[in-house]
Design an enzyme around this catalytic site. Sequence first.
Site, PDB file in Angstrom:
ATOM      1  CG  HIS A   7      -3.878 -28.411  40.123  1.00  0.00           C
ATOM      2  ND1 HIS A   7      -4.135 -28.973  38.894  1.00  0.00           N
ATOM      3  CD2 HIS A   7      -2.538 -28.183  40.145  1.00  0.00           C
ATOM      4  CE1 HIS A   7      -3.006 -29.083  38.210  1.00  0.00           C
ATOM      5  NE2 HIS A   7      -2.015 -28.616  38.933  1.00  0.00           N
ATOM      6  CG  HIS A  78       2.142 -25.378  39.245  1.00  0.00           C
ATOM      7  ND1 HIS A  78       2.972 -26.381  39.684  1.00  0.00           N
ATOM      8  CD2 HIS A  78       0.997 -26.004  38.853  1.00  0.00           C
ATOM      9  CE1 HIS A  78       2.364 -27.551  39.558  1.00  0.00           C
ATOM     10  NE2 HIS A  78       1.155 -27.356  39.071  1.00  0.00           N
ATOM     11  CD  GLU A 128      -0.254 -28.206  35.396  1.00  0.00           C
ATOM     12  OE1 GLU A 128      -0.326 -27.967  36.618  1.00  0.00           O
ATOM     13  OE2 GLU A 128      -0.209 -29.355  34.930  1.00  0.00           O
TER      14      GLU A 128
HETATM   15 CO    CO Z   1      -0.052 -28.994  38.423  1.00  0.00          CO
END
Ligand code: CO
Length: 136
Positions: A7, A78, A128
């Site tokens: 994502h 992020h 991440e």
């Molecule tokens: Co995230």
Amino acid sequence: MITALDHIAIAVPDLEAAIKRFMDDFGIEFEGKEDVESAKTSTAFFQIPGTSIELVHPLRGEGPVAKYLEKKGGGIHHLCFRSDDIDADVERLRAKGYQFLTDAPYPGAHDCRVIFIHPKSCDGVLIELNEMPEGH
Ligand code: CO
């Protein structure tokens, strides 16, 4: 091994307004909301073929996203790469000198195990890594 762009996360000052925008104006499929205690965020996920969009908003007005919004007002927060073996990826990247925000992966959204690479290690981008729970 990194297997997908899981994502892209956007920090938003008004979560409901941003959900409306993505759902009604952009017509992207709303997957649901989740409060993530470990990250002190309220999140909303949108499915788009190949990846998803995560809107992040501070939970109870505190935490790292609150600080980010104070400084920047909103923005791309992020990227998340999916890993099929997060422990092996952390070990491999640590050996190459990458710094992480925590010592070990911890529970994140969707019951994934997650860890963040320090932006200093990636040209200023917060990255991440997540690993799906068993059976997903
Ligand atoms: Co995230």
